[in-house]
Design a protein around this motif. Structure first.
Motif, PDB file in Angstrom:
ATOM      1  N   THR A   1      10.401 -10.136   3.857  1.00  0.00           N
ATOM      2  CA  THR A   1      10.373 -10.231   2.401  1.00  0.00           C
ATOM      3  C   THR A   1      11.588 -10.991   1.882  1.00  0.00           C
ATOM      4  O   THR A   1      12.555 -11.241   2.602  1.00  0.00           O
ATOM      5  CB  THR A   1      10.360  -8.835   1.758  1.00  0.00           C
ATOM      6  N   SER A   2      11.513 -11.306   0.613  1.00  0.00           N
ATOM      7  CA  SER A   2      12.697 -11.834  -0.070  1.00  0.00           C
ATOM      8  C   SER A   2      13.729 -10.723  -0.200  1.00  0.00           C
ATOM      9  O   SER A   2      13.517  -9.595   0.241  1.00  0.00           O
ATOM     10  CB  SER A   2      12.292 -12.356  -1.449  1.00  0.00           C
ATOM     11  N   ILE A   3      14.829 -11.038  -0.835  1.00  0.00           N
ATOM     12  CA  ILE A   3      15.872 -10.042  -1.004  1.00  0.00           C
ATOM     13  C   ILE A   3      15.383  -8.850  -1.830  1.00  0.00           C
ATOM     14  O   ILE A   3      15.980  -7.767  -1.793  1.00  0.00           O
ATOM     15  CB  ILE A   3      17.117 -10.672  -1.682  1.00  0.00           C
ATOM     16  N   MET A   4      14.234  -8.995  -2.489  1.00  0.00           N
ATOM     17  CA  MET A   4      13.669  -7.892  -3.249  1.00  0.00           C
ATOM     18  C   MET A   4      13.289  -6.720  -2.339  1.00  0.00           C
ATOM     19  O   MET A   4      13.189  -5.584  -2.789  1.00  0.00           O
ATOM     20  CB  MET A   4      12.440  -8.359  -4.031  1.00  0.00           C
TER      21      MET A   4
ATOM     22  N   ALA B   1      13.988  -0.802   8.731  1.00  0.00           N
ATOM     23  CA  ALA B   1      14.379  -1.839   7.780  1.00  0.00           C
ATOM     24  C   ALA B   1      15.666  -2.513   8.233  1.00  0.00           C
ATOM     25  O   ALA B   1      16.561  -1.858   8.766  1.00  0.00           O
ATOM     26  CB  ALA B   1      14.562  -1.242   6.383  1.00  0.00           C
ATOM     27  N   SER B   2      15.745  -3.825   8.032  1.00  0.00           N
ATOM     28  CA  SER B   2      16.965  -4.575   8.360  1.00  0.00           C
ATOM     29  C   SER B   2      17.054  -5.769   7.433  1.00  0.00           C
ATOM     30  O   SER B   2      16.071  -6.162   6.789  1.00  0.00           O
ATOM     31  CB  SER B   2      16.955  -5.034   9.826  1.00  0.00           C
ATOM     32  N   ILE B   3      18.242  -6.352   7.371  1.00  0.00           N
ATOM     33  CA  ILE B   3      18.465  -7.502   6.499  1.00  0.00           C
ATOM     34  C   ILE B   3      19.117  -8.624   7.299  1.00  0.00           C
ATOM     35  O   ILE B   3      19.967  -8.376   8.159  1.00  0.00           O
ATOM     36  CB  ILE B   3      19.345  -7.119   5.284  1.00  0.00           C
ATOM     37  N   ASP B   4      18.662  -9.838   7.041  1.00  0.00           N
ATOM     38  CA  ASP B   4      19.260 -11.042   7.633  1.00  0.00           C
ATOM     39  C   ASP B   4      20.123 -11.684   6.558  1.00  0.00           C
ATOM     40  O   ASP B   4      19.608 -12.298   5.620  1.00  0.00           O
ATOM     41  CB  ASP B   4      18.161 -11.993   8.092  1.00  0.00           C
ATOM     42  N   THR B   5      21.439 -11.486   6.679  1.00  0.00           N
ATOM     43  CA  THR B   5      22.337 -11.985   5.637  1.00  0.00           C
ATOM     44  C   THR B   5      22.410 -13.501   5.605  1.00  0.00           C
ATOM     45  O   THR B   5      22.769 -14.084   4.581  1.00  0.00           O
ATOM     46  CB  THR B   5      23.749 -11.404   5.832  1.00  0.00           C
TER      47      THR B   5
ATOM     48  N   CYS C   1      14.610  -9.728   4.214  1.00  0.00           N
ATOM     49  CA  CYS C   1      14.530  -8.361   4.737  1.00  0.00           C
ATOM     50  C   CYS C   1      13.335  -8.234   5.674  1.00  0.00           C
ATOM     51  O   CYS C   1      12.308  -8.879   5.479  1.00  0.00           O
ATOM     52  CB  CYS C   1      14.391  -7.359   3.590  1.00  0.00           C
ATOM     53  N   MET C   2      13.500  -7.389   6.689  1.00  0.00           N
ATOM     54  CA  MET C   2      12.415  -7.071   7.602  1.00  0.00           C
ATOM     55  C   MET C   2      12.079  -5.587   7.437  1.00  0.00           C
ATOM     56  O   MET C   2      12.962  -4.732   7.549  1.00  0.00           O
ATOM     57  CB  MET C   2      12.802  -7.361   9.050  1.00  0.00           C
ATOM     58  N   LEU C   3      10.818  -5.291   7.179  1.00  0.00           N
ATOM     59  CA  LEU C   3      10.378  -3.918   6.978  1.00  0.00           C
ATOM     60  C   LEU C   3       9.224  -3.605   7.928  1.00  0.00           C
ATOM     61  O   LEU C   3       8.310  -4.419   8.087  1.00  0.00           O
ATOM     62  CB  LEU C   3       9.894  -3.706   5.541  1.00  0.00           C
ATOM     63  N   THR C   4       9.286  -2.443   8.563  1.00  0.00           N
ATOM     64  CA  THR C   4       8.164  -1.935   9.342  1.00  0.00           C
ATOM     65  C   THR C   4       7.593  -0.747   8.585  1.00  0.00           C
ATOM     66  O   THR C   4       8.302   0.230   8.322  1.00  0.00           O
ATOM     67  CB  THR C   4       8.601  -1.512  10.753  1.00  0.00           C
ATOM     68  N   LEU C   5       6.316  -0.840   8.241  1.00  0.00           N
ATOM     69  CA  LEU C   5       5.683   0.149   7.373  1.00  0.00           C
ATOM     70  C   LEU C   5       4.416   0.680   8.018  1.00  0.00           C
ATOM     71  O   LEU C   5       3.682  -0.056   8.672  1.00  0.00           O
ATOM     72  CB  LEU C   5       5.339  -0.477   6.016  1.00  0.00           C
ATOM     73  N   ARG C   6       4.156   1.957   7.798  1.00  0.00           N
ATOM     74  CA  ARG C   6       3.001   2.623   8.379  1.00  0.00           C
ATOM     75  C   ARG C   6       2.225   3.298   7.244  1.00  0.00           C
ATOM     76  O   ARG C   6       2.786   4.107   6.497  1.00  0.00           O
ATOM     77  CB  ARG C   6       3.480   3.648   9.403  1.00  0.00           C
TER      78      ARG C   6
END
Length: 359
Positions: free
Chosen positions: A164-167, A195-199, A204-209
């Protein structure tokens, strides 16, 4: 206020099959000061399906196991890319949930709860089980409610891996998130499991279930099941205890050339052929004893893979469902890692429950 609100969730009344109610979640147990904190925290979180997160003020927050309406929604404007998987991957899918808990009705020993089984899926694919170690749960009903949640979690309708974007950053402190995407044809609630962020790219990387809206539904009459039977107390004449109790340390292969320690526990054969050997072991600092299943007429049994540490072993016999007195306890049994092994093959933690691990 955050912690107090979650304590109130835990105190909510939940109906029991036998009548009356009990708190939704309670935590009971102890720990040793030399235990790794992450192990203690994991046991506590597992008792109420808890979820830890880092608050904006830098302090830890917690969410108790109850579905709440999401306050964060991500849409196509926020999603840059997505990996979508229907159902669970082959390694994490489960149709049988096993669990042990500490039963006050069994002298606070660890006992197995009735398995939570998806019979239709078992007949289709065979049994694929996951075991919960509910060392800080002392209620059969609570154990079964946790098993139901584990069964739902192991078989999600959708799993998303979003960039995702920074949102996406607003989702980091949220357990439940709404995804409203026309592109994915999805409008549903998801649990945040990583969840993690690439500065460098500010993404952002999100894993959702995905979680169903009926996650917290509970019908005690049909879902609580039947607790383990409580054996009658032994009479004065039934006092035989295991003799020549011994425990030896060895290793067992868990696949891939990896060895883990195990113990072999034995006693001499009793004169009464109607007795069944019932050994137990406990690692120093653990809150309860672990029973080892033994077939009738067998006086030597190996545990499954166990962690390194200092152990105690004890045993008793049962006769026609009656629990006989305990033997003397063997203490100070040192169990080390096999030669050339420095620890578990992998240990992975992610934001949230921090309870997914390999051992």
């Amino acid at each position: 206020p955050d912690w107090a609100a979650q304590a109130a969730v835990c105190a909510e009344a939940v109906p029991l099959k036998a009548g009356g109610t009990e708190p939704r979640w309670e935590t009971h147990g102890g720990y040793s000061f030399d235990e790794p904190r992450k192990d203690v925290v994991r046991r506590i979180l597992d008792s109420f399906d808890g979820w830890l997160y880092l608050r904006s003020d830098g302090k830890l927050g917690v969410r108790a196991g109850k579905l709440t309406a999401p306050t964060v929604t991500l849409t196509d404007e926020d999603i840059l890319s997505c990996e979508l998987e229907r159902g669970a991957d082959a390694l994490s899918v489960a149709n049988t949930i096993l669990a042990s808990y500490v039963s006050p009705d069994h002298d606070f020993q660890r006992v197995d709860a009735e398995p939570w089984v998806n019979a239709a899926d078992v007949s289709l694919r065979g049994a694929k089980d996951v075991r919960l170690d509910l060392a800080m749960v002392q209620s059969f009903g609570q154990a079964r409610r946790l098993m139901k949640r584990a069964a739902i979690r192991a078989n999600p309708r959708l799993t998303l891996k979003l960039k995702t974007s920074i949102m996406g950053l607003q989702a980091f402190g949220e357990r439940y998130i709404r995804i409203d995407s026309e592109t994915l044809d999805v409008d549903a609630t998801f649990e945040n499991v990583g969840a993690s962020i690439d500065t460098a790219t500010m993404t952002c990387m999100l894993t959702l279930r995905q979680v169903p809206s009926n996650l917290d539904d509970w019908d005690a009459a049909t879902e609580e099941g039947t607790p383990p039977p409580v054996p009658a107390e032994a009479g004065a004449s039934d006092s035989e205890t295991p003799q020549s109790l011994s425990a030896t340390v060895g290793t067992v292969s868990i696949g891939g050339g990896v060895l883990q320690p195990q113990m072999t526990i034995s006693c001499s054969a009793p004169s009464d052929g109607g007795l069944t050997f019932r050994p137990e072991y406990k690692r120093a600092g653990a809150s309860g004893w672990t029973q080892v299943a033994v077939a009738a007429g067998v006086w030597t049994v190996a545990t499954g893979p166990i962690a390194a540490g200092v152990y105690s072993v004890r045993a008793r016999f049962t006769k026609a469902g009656v629990i006989l007195p305990l033997s003397n306890t063997l203490t100070g049994i040192n169990v080390g890692l096999p030669s050339g092994t420095s620890g578990p093959p992998s240990l992975n933690f992610s934001q949230g429950r921090n309870s997914q691990y390999l051992h």
